[in-house]
Motif scaffolding. Sequence first.
Motif, PDB file in Angstrom:
ATOM      1  N   ARG A  26       9.199   9.685 -10.227  1.00  0.00           N
ATOM      2  CA  ARG A  26       8.950  11.000 -10.805  1.00  0.00           C
ATOM      3  C   ARG A  26       8.145  10.878 -12.100  1.00  0.00           C
ATOM      4  O   ARG A  26       7.176  11.607 -12.308  1.00  0.00           O
ATOM      5  N   CYS A  27       8.545   9.925 -12.939  1.00  0.00           N
ATOM      6  CA  CYS A  27       7.822   9.741 -14.210  1.00  0.00           C
ATOM      7  C   CYS A  27       6.374   9.352 -13.936  1.00  0.00           C
ATOM      8  O   CYS A  27       5.460   9.847 -14.589  1.00  0.00           O
ATOM      9  N   ILE A  28       6.168   8.475 -12.948  1.00  0.00           N
ATOM     10  CA  ILE A  28       4.797   8.068 -12.625  1.00  0.00           C
ATOM     11  C   ILE A  28       4.007   9.264 -12.101  1.00  0.00           C
ATOM     12  O   ILE A  28       2.847   9.462 -12.468  1.00  0.00           O
ATOM     13  N   SER A  29       4.648  10.099 -11.278  1.00  0.00           N
ATOM     14  CA  SER A  29       3.925  11.238 -10.694  1.00  0.00           C
ATOM     15  C   SER A  29       3.510  12.255 -11.749  1.00  0.00           C
ATOM     16  O   SER A  29       2.637  13.078 -11.506  1.00  0.00           O
ATOM     17  N   GLU A  30       4.136  12.182 -12.921  1.00  0.00           N
ATOM     18  CA  GLU A  30       3.769  13.118 -13.987  1.00  0.00           C
ATOM     19  C   GLU A  30       2.589  12.606 -14.826  1.00  0.00           C
ATOM     20  O   GLU A  30       2.102  13.302 -15.707  1.00  0.00           O
TER      21      GLU A  30
ATOM     22  N   ILE B 292       0.847  -1.198   0.000  1.00  0.00           N
ATOM     23  CA  ILE B 292       0.000   0.000   0.000  1.00  0.00           C
ATOM     24  C   ILE B 292       0.885   1.252   0.000  1.00  0.00           C
ATOM     25  O   ILE B 292       0.601   2.226  -0.703  1.00  0.00           O
ATOM     26  N   PHE B 293       1.978   1.193   0.754  1.00  0.00           N
ATOM     27  CA  PHE B 293       2.882   2.349   0.806  1.00  0.00           C
ATOM     28  C   PHE B 293       3.425   2.662  -0.591  1.00  0.00           C
ATOM     29  O   PHE B 293       3.436   3.812  -1.025  1.00  0.00           O
ATOM     30  N   ARG B 294       3.866   1.626  -1.305  1.00  0.00           N
ATOM     31  CA  ARG B 294       4.435   1.870  -2.637  1.00  0.00           C
ATOM     32  C   ARG B 294       3.383   2.439  -3.596  1.00  0.00           C
ATOM     33  O   ARG B 294       3.669   3.350  -4.371  1.00  0.00           O
ATOM     34  N   VAL B 295       2.162   1.904  -3.508  1.00  0.00           N
ATOM     35  CA  VAL B 295       1.101   2.417  -4.394  1.00  0.00           C
ATOM     36  C   VAL B 295       0.799   3.886  -4.063  1.00  0.00           C
ATOM     37  O   VAL B 295       0.675   4.721  -4.963  1.00  0.00           O
ATOM     38  N   CYS B 296       0.729   4.197  -2.771  1.00  0.00           N
ATOM     39  CA  CYS B 296       0.462   5.595  -2.372  1.00  0.00           C
ATOM     40  C   CYS B 296       1.633   6.492  -2.769  1.00  0.00           C
ATOM     41  O   CYS B 296       1.440   7.645  -3.171  1.00  0.00           O
TER      42      CYS B 296
ATOM     43  N   THR C 137      -5.528   8.694 -12.596  1.00  0.00           N
ATOM     44  CA  THR C 137      -5.958   7.293 -12.710  1.00  0.00           C
ATOM     45  C   THR C 137      -4.858   6.426 -13.327  1.00  0.00           C
ATOM     46  O   THR C 137      -4.722   5.257 -12.977  1.00  0.00           O
ATOM     47  N   ASP C 138      -4.061   7.023 -14.217  1.00  0.00           N
ATOM     48  CA  ASP C 138      -2.930   6.283 -14.786  1.00  0.00           C
ATOM     49  C   ASP C 138      -1.921   5.923 -13.700  1.00  0.00           C
ATOM     50  O   ASP C 138      -1.349   4.831 -13.695  1.00  0.00           O
ATOM     51  N   ARG C 139      -1.724   6.868 -12.777  1.00  0.00           N
ATOM     52  CA  ARG C 139      -0.793   6.609 -11.664  1.00  0.00           C
ATOM     53  C   ARG C 139      -1.262   5.405 -10.847  1.00  0.00           C
ATOM     54  O   ARG C 139      -0.474   4.553 -10.470  1.00  0.00           O
ATOM     55  N   ILE C 140      -2.573   5.370 -10.592  1.00  0.00           N
ATOM     56  CA  ILE C 140      -3.112   4.257  -9.794  1.00  0.00           C
ATOM     57  C   ILE C 140      -2.950   2.939 -10.549  1.00  0.00           C
ATOM     58  O   ILE C 140      -2.469   1.946  -9.999  1.00  0.00           O
ATOM     59  N   ILE C 141      -3.330   2.956 -11.819  1.00  0.00           N
ATOM     60  CA  ILE C 141      -3.307   1.702 -12.598  1.00  0.00           C
ATOM     61  C   ILE C 141      -1.878   1.160 -12.721  1.00  0.00           C
ATOM     62  O   ILE C 141      -1.636  -0.030 -12.480  1.00  0.00           O
ATOM     63  N   ILE C 142      -0.923   2.021 -13.036  1.00  0.00           N
ATOM     64  CA  ILE C 142       0.445   1.520 -13.222  1.00  0.00           C
ATOM     65  C   ILE C 142       1.049   1.095 -11.879  1.00  0.00           C
ATOM     66  O   ILE C 142       1.814   0.129 -11.812  1.00  0.00           O
ATOM     67  N   SER C 143       0.681   1.798 -10.806  1.00  0.00           N
ATOM     68  CA  SER C 143       1.205   1.405  -9.487  1.00  0.00           C
ATOM     69  C   SER C 143       0.723   0.000  -9.129  1.00  0.00           C
ATOM     70  O   SER C 143       1.482  -0.819  -8.619  1.00  0.00           O
ATOM     71  N   LEU C 144      -0.572  -0.262  -9.397  1.00  0.00           N
ATOM     72  CA  LEU C 144      -1.121  -1.580  -9.082  1.00  0.00           C
ATOM     73  C   LEU C 144      -0.493  -2.650  -9.980  1.00  0.00           C
ATOM     74  O   LEU C 144      -0.217  -3.760  -9.532  1.00  0.00           O
ATOM     75  N   GLU C 145      -0.229  -2.283 -11.225  1.00  0.00           N
ATOM     76  CA  GLU C 145       0.407  -3.229 -12.158  1.00  0.00           C
ATOM     77  C   GLU C 145       1.832  -3.544 -11.682  1.00  0.00           C
ATOM     78  O   GLU C 145       2.232  -4.705 -11.617  1.00  0.00           O
ATOM     79  N   LEU C 146       2.571  -2.505 -11.320  1.00  0.00           N
ATOM     80  CA  LEU C 146       3.947  -2.732 -10.853  1.00  0.00           C
ATOM     81  C   LEU C 146       3.958  -3.504  -9.535  1.00  0.00           C
ATOM     82  O   LEU C 146       4.892  -4.244  -9.250  1.00  0.00           O
ATOM     83  N   GLU C 147       2.906  -3.329  -8.767  1.00  0.00           N
ATOM     84  CA  GLU C 147       2.828  -4.036  -7.481  1.00  0.00           C
ATOM     85  C   GLU C 147       2.521  -5.510  -7.696  1.00  0.00           C
ATOM     86  O   GLU C 147       2.605  -6.315  -6.774  1.00  0.00           O
TER      87      GLU C 147
ATOM     88  N   ILE D 106      -9.660   0.740  -0.906  1.00  0.00           N
ATOM     89  CA  ILE D 106      -9.654   1.760   0.157  1.00  0.00           C
ATOM     90  C   ILE D 106      -8.465   2.699  -0.053  1.00  0.00           C
ATOM     91  O   ILE D 106      -8.600   3.930  -0.007  1.00  0.00           O
ATOM     92  N   ALA D 107      -7.294   2.107  -0.295  1.00  0.00           N
ATOM     93  CA  ALA D 107      -6.075   2.915  -0.421  1.00  0.00           C
ATOM     94  C   ALA D 107      -6.156   3.877  -1.609  1.00  0.00           C
ATOM     95  O   ALA D 107      -5.861   5.071  -1.482  1.00  0.00           O
ATOM     96  N   THR D 108      -6.601   3.362  -2.759  1.00  0.00           N
ATOM     97  CA  THR D 108      -6.622   4.224  -3.947  1.00  0.00           C
ATOM     98  C   THR D 108      -7.724   5.279  -3.840  1.00  0.00           C
ATOM     99  O   THR D 108      -7.566   6.401  -4.321  1.00  0.00           O
ATOM    100  N   ASN D 109      -8.838   4.930  -3.178  1.00  0.00           N
ATOM    101  CA  ASN D 109      -9.874   5.951  -2.965  1.00  0.00           C
ATOM    102  C   ASN D 109      -9.348   7.050  -2.045  1.00  0.00           C
ATOM    103  O   ASN D 109      -9.642   8.229  -2.244  1.00  0.00           O
TER     104      ASN D 109
END
Lengths: 157, 198
Positions: free
Chosen positions: A99-103, A13-17, A107-117, A58-61
């Motif tokens: 940094r690239c993800i934060s740009e 959850i920490f990494r996704v956030c 919703t893209d940030r959430i999706i890629i974070s979950l994919e990388l996780e 819960i975390a992504t919301n």
Amino acid sequence: MFEEIYSRYASQIFRVCLGYTNDADQAKDLVQETFISVWKNLPSFRYDSEISTWIFRIATNNCLRAMEVSKRMPTAELPYNLAETLDESPEEKLKLLYRCISELEETDRIIISLELEGLPQTGIAAVVGLSHGNVRVKIHRIKEKLTQKFHEYGQFK
Amino acid sequence: MNMDNLNDLKTVWHTAKTDKLPTSKEMLKLIGTFRNQKLRNKWLMIISCLLFSSLIIAVLFFVSFKEITTYIGGGLMVISGLLVAATNIRSIKRFKHLDNCSNLEFIEFIEQTRQNQIYYYKKTMVRVVLLCSVGWLMYLYEFISKYPIWLFAIYSIAIIYLAFLWFIIRPRSFNKDAAKLAATREKMETILQQLKNK
């Protein structure tokens, strides 16, 4: 039960956030908020969905609700000469990835974070509320966007 | 390391340090401190309104007043208190349904909340303030009607105070929140658009 869940999911959850906020302190606050909700709602959780899907929802919301996040998000560009001077250390790679993800868009940030996780794409679809096919297409596009960003920062072999 | 390869990205992704996160025992301690903070204000508002309404009902029930205006005034104040309590209870019930919803459902929930807030400002708050103000002025009548000077002074002060609340404080608070709500709407629309884009 709660302690087991916390030990298993807190780091994820920490990494996704962190992927969403690019701010370790804010990501920690979001982890805390997430597990307060988990603790409160665990007795009424009916197990009709995966517990991981529930926790990531819960975390992504929480991430989406943190409206002020975008204001705090570091938007400054990397130095112009970064491509020539970029350190190859793992820490720098990690910084650049976040940094690239934060740009990306929220919703893209959430999706890629979950994919990388490592969440399966059906799991990501259940968290975000889109169809599996739609998520697959989105992941493909996000990967293209990330590749483009790595190109811009000269991090591409 | 090839930054284009998803597996390589995953390897990099997992190197993020998580050792500064609280342990599960520390987290349980934190939960003990913060668990009820989120909806605390709503609960406080509900309890205060119910206490206020019960107090007025008890006074009207146990004290025998001569004027009907006192009973009508008290009744109007009780209704306004119950209206605020009911609105907040409904709001808490909506939050309870948030336990397990997707991002898309969550964004729709936030949009609904925003519309409820606007409705609260434009309709509910007007009713509550009107009922409570008229009720208060009627309730006071019996106590001060025998003393014309007091009647004039207290009613003047009360009306000036209510006018100040209505024409100065309420629009200011509304404008402040309206800017916040507009920013939220803009953000929500952007995120909804992102989710709905194929």
